[in-house]
Scaffold this motif. Structure first.
Motif, PDB file in Angstrom:
ATOM      1  N   THR A  31      60.156  40.829  25.612  1.00 26.90           N
ATOM      2  CA  THR A  31      58.601  41.017  25.625  1.00 26.90           C
ATOM      3  C   THR A  31      57.871  39.125  25.958  1.00 26.90           C
ATOM      4  OG1 THR A  31      58.695  42.751  25.017  1.00 26.90           O
ATOM      5  CG2 THR A  31      56.664  42.151  25.731  1.00 26.90           C
ATOM      6  N   SER A  48      51.300  40.988  29.984  1.00 26.48           N
ATOM      7  CA  SER A  48      52.814  41.380  28.885  1.00 26.48           C
ATOM      8  C   SER A  48      53.719  41.725  29.239  1.00 26.48           C
ATOM      9  CB  SER A  48      52.685  42.206  27.877  1.00 26.48           C
ATOM     10  OG  SER A  48      53.672  42.383  27.477  1.00 26.48           O
ATOM     11  N   ILE A  55      53.544  45.336  31.142  1.00 23.50           N
ATOM     12  CA  ILE A  55      52.849  47.071  30.756  1.00 23.50           C
ATOM     13  C   ILE A  55      51.374  46.449  29.848  1.00 23.50           C
ATOM     14  CG2 ILE A  55      55.685  47.901  29.831  1.00 23.50           C
ATOM     15  CD1 ILE A  55      54.590  45.222  27.413  1.00 23.50           C
ATOM     16  N   THR A  97      59.234  44.985  22.253  1.00 23.85           N
ATOM     17  CA  THR A  97      56.987  45.608  22.817  1.00 23.85           C
ATOM     18  C   THR A  97      57.262  46.969  21.939  1.00 23.85           C
ATOM     19  OG1 THR A  97      57.528  46.006  25.332  1.00 23.85           O
ATOM     20  CG2 THR A  97      55.683  47.333  24.357  1.00 23.85           C
ATOM     21  N   SER A  98      57.422  46.285  20.590  1.00 21.12           N
ATOM     22  CA  SER A  98      56.540  46.809  19.335  1.00 21.12           C
ATOM     23  C   SER A  98      55.874  46.537  18.614  1.00 21.12           C
ATOM     24  CB  SER A  98      58.296  46.477  18.740  1.00 21.12           C
ATOM     25  OG  SER A  98      58.530  46.929  16.872  1.00 21.12           O
ATOM     26  N   ALA A  99      54.827  47.444  17.444  1.00 19.52           N
ATOM     27  CA  ALA A  99      53.902  47.021  16.681  1.00 19.52           C
ATOM     28  C   ALA A  99      54.421  45.832  15.930  1.00 19.52           C
ATOM     29  CB  ALA A  99      53.517  48.292  16.610  1.00 19.52           C
ATOM     30  N   TYR A 100      55.791  45.873  15.033  1.00 24.35           N
ATOM     31  CA  TYR A 100      55.805  45.474  14.129  1.00 24.35           C
ATOM     32  C   TYR A 100      56.788  43.809  14.684  1.00 24.35           C
ATOM     33  CZ  TYR A 100      55.226  49.130  12.447  1.00 24.35           C
ATOM     34  OH  TYR A 100      54.232  50.756  12.182  1.00 24.35           O
ATOM     35  N   ASN A 101      56.939  43.366  15.396  1.00 28.74           N
ATOM     36  CA  ASN A 101      57.736  42.296  16.429  1.00 28.74           C
ATOM     37  C   ASN A 101      56.374  41.048  16.012  1.00 28.74           C
ATOM     38  OD1 ASN A 101      59.989  43.174  16.082  1.00 28.74           O
ATOM     39  ND2 ASN A 101      60.226  43.537  18.661  1.00 28.74           N
ATOM     40  N   GLU A 102      57.102  39.867  15.067  1.00 32.58           N
ATOM     41  CA  GLU A 102      55.877  38.924  15.526  1.00 32.58           C
ATOM     42  C   GLU A 102      56.220  38.421  16.871  1.00 32.58           C
ATOM     43  OE1 GLU A 102      59.106  36.497  12.587  1.00 32.58           O
ATOM     44  OE2 GLU A 102      57.614  34.584  13.720  1.00 32.58           O
ATOM     45  N   GLN A 103      55.381  37.560  17.261  1.00 34.73           N
ATOM     46  CA  GLN A 103      55.041  36.534  18.606  1.00 34.73           C
ATOM     47  C   GLN A 103      55.246  35.126  17.954  1.00 34.73           C
ATOM     48  OE1 GLN A 103      52.720  38.281  20.906  1.00 34.73           O
ATOM     49  NE2 GLN A 103      52.388  39.974  20.513  1.00 34.73           N
TER      50      GLN A 103
ATOM     51  N   ASN B  30      47.654  49.845  13.110  1.00 37.86           N
ATOM     52  CA  ASN B  30      49.401  49.777  12.790  1.00 37.86           C
ATOM     53  C   ASN B  30      49.971  48.621  11.877  1.00 37.86           C
ATOM     54  OD1 ASN B  30      51.704  49.090  12.953  1.00 37.86           O
ATOM     55  ND2 ASN B  30      52.255  50.806  14.398  1.00 37.86           N
ATOM     56  N   ASN B  31      49.742  47.708  12.320  1.00 37.88           N
ATOM     57  CA  ASN B  31      49.451  46.581  11.022  1.00 37.88           C
ATOM     58  C   ASN B  31      48.704  45.179  11.496  1.00 37.88           C
ATOM     59  OD1 ASN B  31      50.818  44.154  12.730  1.00 37.88           O
ATOM     60  ND2 ASN B  31      51.623  45.595  13.496  1.00 37.88           N
ATOM     61  N   GLN B  33      48.764  41.080  10.997  1.00 35.40           N
ATOM     62  CA  GLN B  33      49.263  39.818  11.171  1.00 35.40           C
ATOM     63  C   GLN B  33      48.937  38.691  10.898  1.00 35.40           C
ATOM     64  OE1 GLN B  33      52.504  39.776  14.520  1.00 35.40           O
ATOM     65  NE2 GLN B  33      51.553  41.333  14.720  1.00 35.40           N
ATOM     66  N   TYR B  35      48.474  34.732  11.720  1.00 37.36           N
ATOM     67  CA  TYR B  35      48.882  33.010  12.066  1.00 37.36           C
ATOM     68  C   TYR B  35      48.362  31.682  12.122  1.00 37.36           C
ATOM     69  CZ  TYR B  35      51.178  36.355  15.567  1.00 37.36           C
ATOM     70  OH  TYR B  35      52.352  37.208  15.975  1.00 37.36           O
ATOM     71  N   HIS B  45      53.604  32.045  13.707  1.00 40.75           N
ATOM     72  CA  HIS B  45      53.057  33.744  12.816  1.00 40.75           C
ATOM     73  C   HIS B  45      53.726  33.428  11.447  1.00 40.75           C
ATOM     74  CE1 HIS B  45      55.230  36.943  10.925  1.00 40.75           C
ATOM     75  NE2 HIS B  45      54.111  38.029  12.168  1.00 40.75           N
ATOM     76  N   LEU B  48      53.245  39.722   8.586  1.00 39.05           N
ATOM     77  CA  LEU B  48      53.061  40.632   9.347  1.00 39.05           C
ATOM     78  C   LEU B  48      52.716  41.353   7.703  1.00 39.05           C
ATOM     79  CD1 LEU B  48      54.114  42.551  11.856  1.00 39.05           C
ATOM     80  CD2 LEU B  48      54.580  43.290   9.516  1.00 39.05           C
ATOM     81  N   VAL B  92      47.268  44.672  15.330  1.00 43.83           N
ATOM     82  CA  VAL B  92      48.035  45.881  16.500  1.00 43.83           C
ATOM     83  C   VAL B  92      47.239  47.141  15.976  1.00 43.83           C
ATOM     84  CG1 VAL B  92      50.057  47.052  17.194  1.00 43.83           C
ATOM     85  CG2 VAL B  92      49.923  44.718  16.399  1.00 43.83           C
ATOM     86  N   ASN B  97      50.791  49.165  20.932  1.00 47.23           N
ATOM     87  CA  ASN B  97      52.081  48.844  20.995  1.00 47.23           C
ATOM     88  C   ASN B  97      52.152  47.647  20.323  1.00 47.23           C
ATOM     89  OD1 ASN B  97      54.595  49.574  22.094  1.00 47.23           O
ATOM     90  ND2 ASN B  97      54.270  49.669  24.310  1.00 47.23           N
ATOM     91  N   SER B  98      52.318  46.982  21.737  1.00 47.12           N
ATOM     92  CA  SER B  98      52.347  45.382  21.207  1.00 47.12           C
ATOM     93  C   SER B  98      51.643  44.580  21.421  1.00 47.12           C
ATOM     94  CB  SER B  98      53.436  45.053  21.717  1.00 47.12           C
ATOM     95  OG  SER B  98      53.937  44.451  22.734  1.00 47.12           O
TER      96      SER B  98
END
Lengths: 114, 112
Positions: A31, A48, A55, A97-103, B30-31, B33, B35, B45, B48, B92, B97-98
């Motif tokens: 992503t 994105s 998306i 594409t997940s809410a929990y992934n750092e970018q 949802n969460n 973060q 930075y 980052h 989280l 989020v 989603n992301s």
């Protein structure tokens, strides 16, 4: 090794021109994102892509067109540049594409429209 | 509309002191973060915290989350001059989603 790279770092151009900013990530992420940071440092997502598929498409003028030739690249083309497009543009990527992934962010491209 | 609002907007402290930065948000998340952005660089980052977590630690960083008050805080202990940067909270939103929604950021200056 640069994880997320952008070119160019600086871009100065005249109003009405068309320009592109390129982004590449070597993290194997699925992503990728484009953000715009204005002069007050406010950062807002623009687009994105996940595996070359769009998306997220925020309310961005259709003069901005992202293109993802493969999942490691996400380029941003801007037509008919306006003064208000002046900003720093950041590319980012995440594993999924997940809410929990750092970018992971690139170093930014400072665009100045004269 | 903007989701996260950091407070204060700017903070100046002496090296060795602790720095506390706050973030408030408006909708269910949802969460959240945090930075860091050094001058002229991209964002990095830091940490989280999920909506069902209340506190998280990472080295000298401690993050808390109070979903009832829709707020989070970032504590940097024993600050160093190298901690000088802008700090952003990003949320989020549930179901989004992301997509990260950033606050305006806090400028932290640590004086040697």
């Amino acid at each position: 090794d640069t994880a997320v790279s952008q070119t160019p770092k600086y871009l100065v151009t005249q109003m009405g021109n068309d320009k592109s900013i390129k982004c590449e990530q070597n993290l194997g992420h699925d992503t990728m994102y484009w953000y715009k940071q204005d002069s007050k440092k406010f950062l807002k997502i623009m687009f994105s892509y996940n595996n070359k598929e769009l998306i997220i498409n925020e309310t961005v003028p259709n003069r901005f067109s992202p293109k993802s030739p493969d999942k490691a690249h996400l380029n941003l083309h801007i037509n008919s540049l306006e003064l208000g497009d002046s900003a720093v543009y950041f590319c980012a990527s995440s594993q999924r594409t997940s809410a929990y992934n750092e970018q992971f962010f690139g170093p930014g491209t400072r665009l100045t429209v004269l | 509309s903007q989701q996260g609002e950091e407070d204060p907007q700017a903070l100046s402290i002496q090296e060795g002191e602790n720095a506390t930065m706050n973030c408030s948000y408006k909708t269910s998340i949802n969460n959240l973060q945090w930075y860091r952005q050094n001058s002229g660089r991209g964002l990095v980052h830091l940490i989280l915290i999920r909506s069902n977590e209340r506190e998280k630690h990472s080295g000298r960083l401690r993050v808390t989350l109070d979903t009832s008050k829709k707020s989070s805080s970032l504590l940097i202990t024993a600050s160093r001059a190298a901690d000088t940067a802008s700090y952003f909270c990003a949320t989020v939103i549930t179901g989004a989603n992301s997509k990260l929604t950033f606050g305006k950021g806090i400028t932290l200056s640590v004086r040697p």
